[in-house]
Every structure is written in C-alpha cells, then in structure tokens.
Design a protein around this motif. Structure first.
Motif, short mmCIF file in Angstrom:
data_model
loop_
_atom_site.label_atom_id
_atom_site.label_comp_id
_atom_site.label_asym_id
_atom_site.label_seq_id
_atom_site.Cartn_x
_atom_site.Cartn_y
_atom_site.Cartn_z
N ALA A 140 12.49 0.62 1.19
CA ALA A 140 12.52 -0.75 1.12
C ALA A 140 13.03 -1.41 2.43
CB ALA A 140 13.67 -1.24 0.41
N PRO A 141 11.84 -1.64 3.19
CA PRO A 141 12.30 -2.10 4.68
C PRO A 141 12.98 -3.42 4.71
CG PRO A 141 9.89 -1.78 4.25
CD PRO A 141 10.48 -1.71 2.92
N ARG A 142 13.83 -3.45 5.78
CA ARG A 142 14.49 -4.71 6.12
C ARG A 142 14.36 -4.99 7.61
NH1 ARG A 142 20.73 -2.33 4.35
NH2 ARG A 142 19.95 -0.99 2.60
N ASP A 143 14.97 -6.01 7.89
CA ASP A 143 14.80 -6.69 9.22
C ASP A 143 15.97 -6.11 10.29
OD1 ASP A 143 14.27 -7.83 11.30
OD2 ASP A 143 15.19 -9.99 10.92
N ASP A 144 15.87 -4.90 10.55
CA ASP A 144 16.82 -4.08 11.42
C ASP A 144 16.11 -2.88 12.25
OD1 ASP A 144 16.42 -2.15 9.42
OD2 ASP A 144 18.30 -2.40 8.53
N TYR A 145 16.86 -2.37 13.12
CA TYR A 145 16.16 -1.53 14.05
C TYR A 145 16.08 -0.11 13.24
CZ TYR A 145 14.87 0.99 18.11
OH TYR A 145 14.41 1.61 19.03
#
Length: 397
Positions: free
Chosen positions: A196-201
């Motif tokens: 579940a990709p997120r907007d983070d490094y």
C-alpha cells in the motif's frame, strides 16, 4: 592497569578504556614520533593529530572505509555509503542525499518544535527530570522516523531495538541476534509500503533500485540502522552534552537566552569538545607513510576524531568549553566524501531544542553534577543521564 602501563602496552580500545581515561591516554601519546599502536582488534595504528586525521579522512584511495568502520568486525552487510568507497559509494550515498536535502531542516522544524513541546509538557509541571530520558533520547528518533515516514505507533519499539542493537557492537553473535530483531520491526514497514504505497520516503525506498538491482530485506535493515545510528544515536548524545554544558553554567545559559543568534556557536563548541563518536577505522590500500611510521597494505588505522578535536596545535585550551573560540573546524561529523549527510539536520535539531528549553524553563539548571561519559557500542560516547531542576510551570499552549 595504570595509564602508564596502557601507554606502554598500547592496549587501547573503547571496550576496555572509558572516555575520560581515553582522552588522557591520547594526550599522553600524542607527541610520539611514531604513530601509537594498539594490539586490540588484531592491531591498528592510531591517528590522533588533527592534521593527520583530516588528511587521511580526505584520501579514500589510500585509507579505505571497507570492509567496516568499527571494530570488531560484525556479521552484517556494509553500512550503505559509510562503509563503501567510490564508485559504489555514490550510488548508496544518493539514498541519504535524497532523504536529507538542503530543504529538509526547514521543512521539519515545525514538526520538531511540536514534538519537543509535547515532551516538555510531560515534565514542566514537576520541576525536576532526567532531561536525557525525557527529551534528548526520544526526540531525534521521532525526527528521523517522521522524515522517512515510519508509523508513529512503531517509533518506540524501533528505538528500543535500535538501542539494543548498537549496544551489542562488541559482541558479534549477540549483534547478529539484535540486528535480526531490529529488522523484524523495520522491514515490516517496507513490506507495508510495497502493498500500500504512501506519499513518503519509505515508499520510495520500497521501490528503489541501486546498482541495477532492487533492494532486499538485508539492505533495508542496514539502511535503517544507518539512519537511526547517525540520526538518532549520535544526535541524542550531542543534545545531552549541549544541555549539560549550557545548563550547568548559568552565565552561559542566560547569555544564550538573551541572544539566541549565538546558539550555533555554542553547538559547534559542544560538538568539538564532546563528539558523539570518538572515531572510525580505515584500512590502508597500499603502503604509505604517516610521519615516520610506515604502514603496510591491509593494516588498520583509527581516525581519532575526539583526539583531533583537542589537538593543542589547532585549538587553544582544547579541553575547555569556549564558544568564543575563533576556530571551530572540528571533525565530529567526519571529513571528506564520508562526511555525515545528516549534519545539517542534527544542527537544526540541537538549535531548536535549546531555543525551546531556554524559553520554556529559563531557570533550568543541572543538579546531577559533572556527568560520567560512557562508551556504548563501538566508539559511541554518551551521557546516561542529566538531572535538572527548574521552577514548575503550566503546560505550554
């Protein structure tokens, strides 16, 4: 064994000699014509003078960071970038350079201030606390985890396991066990981002390729260890030292409170006098001479940052805290291509913490006396606790 005996037998190691005695030993052998030698860890030369350390740190072709920068050797992959030389170094250094850019300190400052004030509110009404446990220990870990996107609920456990892992540096078998336990909580985060990709490094890391291949779980373990070792462990030590130096000296405390533009000078002097790491190792790639000492290919050398920072040829009254000294070119973040990429972030964290403490508790002062520094895994140097007292106040808004 007396200090004189230790000088004669050259048996120094951070696992057997505490920090204060190590500094005395460094000074006792600094003027030797030949480089000091220790029989520990299969033997190594010791570079203690500023000029020698700085020159060697800038020459990766002769003084290699491989296979590892700490002793004894441990059953693990090389720490990315830190334990690599060009051209491999550049591929892995980019991971840290992309995570910590020139804009990172400014963008993280609001989150850091909020975290610091949250911790201050947990003890400001009491009037006393161990400031290391209450704020210097948790804040840097929270900052690093926030920067890369670790779930906040997982931060305490990650921090706990990281501390246990670093403390086992001198015991290879135990280190392997602790590293696996650390990996259990950190690699899980990466697997979550793959699903579940997120907007983070963390999501960037989960889908990153380096040197033409996808990163594996072992890569992630050493990467997170690098982030937390540099961004948490060392910053905690630096913060604790800063708190002691400032709040054990009321005149200095009041001076900085009246003129906060001088805080960066105080920070640099803390870093010079009390480096979180006393030094790292290098390995000679070819025969070389340092002064009159001949070093053979494959021999190890200790880059003594703490000793270099107290070289009387470079720093006047080097064992004293003096934020007004003109020269503050310390080596506490390393030098050359392996200089710490998180140095600007650490400096910002120290600055913000000191600003907040001076404002929130202007009469705070140290009550635990002069601290006894300890080594804790490798050449990491720290203060276990700093007890402080202050006028109890209402919680911050």
């Amino acid at each position: 064994m007396s200090l004189k005996d230790k000088t004669a037998t050259s048996g120094w190691t951070s696992y057997t000699t505490p920090p204060a005695e190590s500094l005395e030993l460094f000074e006792a052998v600094r003027g030797n014509a030949t480089l000091p030698w220790s029989d520990e860890h299969d033997g190594f030369h010791m570079l203690l003078n500023y000029k020698d350390v700085r020159k060697a740190m800038s020459d990766y072709r002769t003084f290699s960071s491989t296979p590892q920068v700490l002793r004894p050797m441990l059953p693990r992959k090389p720490v990315p970038a830190l334990e690599m030389d060009p051209p491999q170094h550049a591929h892995w250094r980019a991971i840290f350079n992309n995570a910590i850019t020139s804009k990172t300190p400014e963008s993280m400052e609001p989150f850091l201030r909020a975290d610091i004030r949250k911790h201050i509110n947990s003890f400001i009404e009491r009037g006393t606390c161990d400031i290391v446990r209450e704020i210097a220990e948790p804040v840097p870990a929270e900052a690093i985890c926030h920067m890369v996107g670790v779930d906040e609920a997982n931060v305490p456990e990650i921090r706990k396991r990281a501390i246990a892992m670093f403390a086992a540096q001198g015991e290879p078998e135990l280190f392997g066990q602790r590293q696996a336990e650390f990996g259990e909580v950190t690699v899980t985060e990466i697997h979550d981002r793959k699903r579940a990709p997120r907007d983070d490094y963390m999501t960037e890391l989960a889908h990153m390729e380096v040197e033409g291949r996808a990163l594996d779980d072992d890569d992630y373990v050493v990467l997170f260890a690098a982030f937390l070792g540099a961004g948490h462990h060392s910053t905690t030590s630096a913060m604790a030292s800063m708190i002691y130096e400032v709040f054990s000296n009321p005149a200095l405390r009041d001076r900085l409170r009246a003129d906060k533009t001088q805080i960066p000078r105080a920070i640099e002097e803390v870093l010079r006098l009390r480096p979180p790491f006393y030094g790292f190792f290098r390995r000679a790639t070819k025969p070389v001479e340092v002064g009159v000492t001949e070093i053979a290919t494959g021999e190890d050398l200790y880059m003594g940052w703490a000793a270099a920072n107290r070289d009387p040829e470079v720093f006047d009254h080097p064992d004293q805290f003096d934020m007004d000294r003109e020269n503050s070119r310390h080596l506490s973040f390393g030098f050359g291509i392996h200089v710490c990429p998180g140095a600007p972030l650490a400096r910002m964290e120290m600055k913000v913490l000191l600003e907040e403490l001076l404002d929130a508790m202007p009469d705070m002062h140290v009550i635990s006396g002069e601290p006894v520094y300890q080594f804790g895994g490798g050449d990491y140097c720290y203060i276990p606790e700093v007890q402080v007292a202050f006028t109890p106040r209402p919680k911050l808004d």
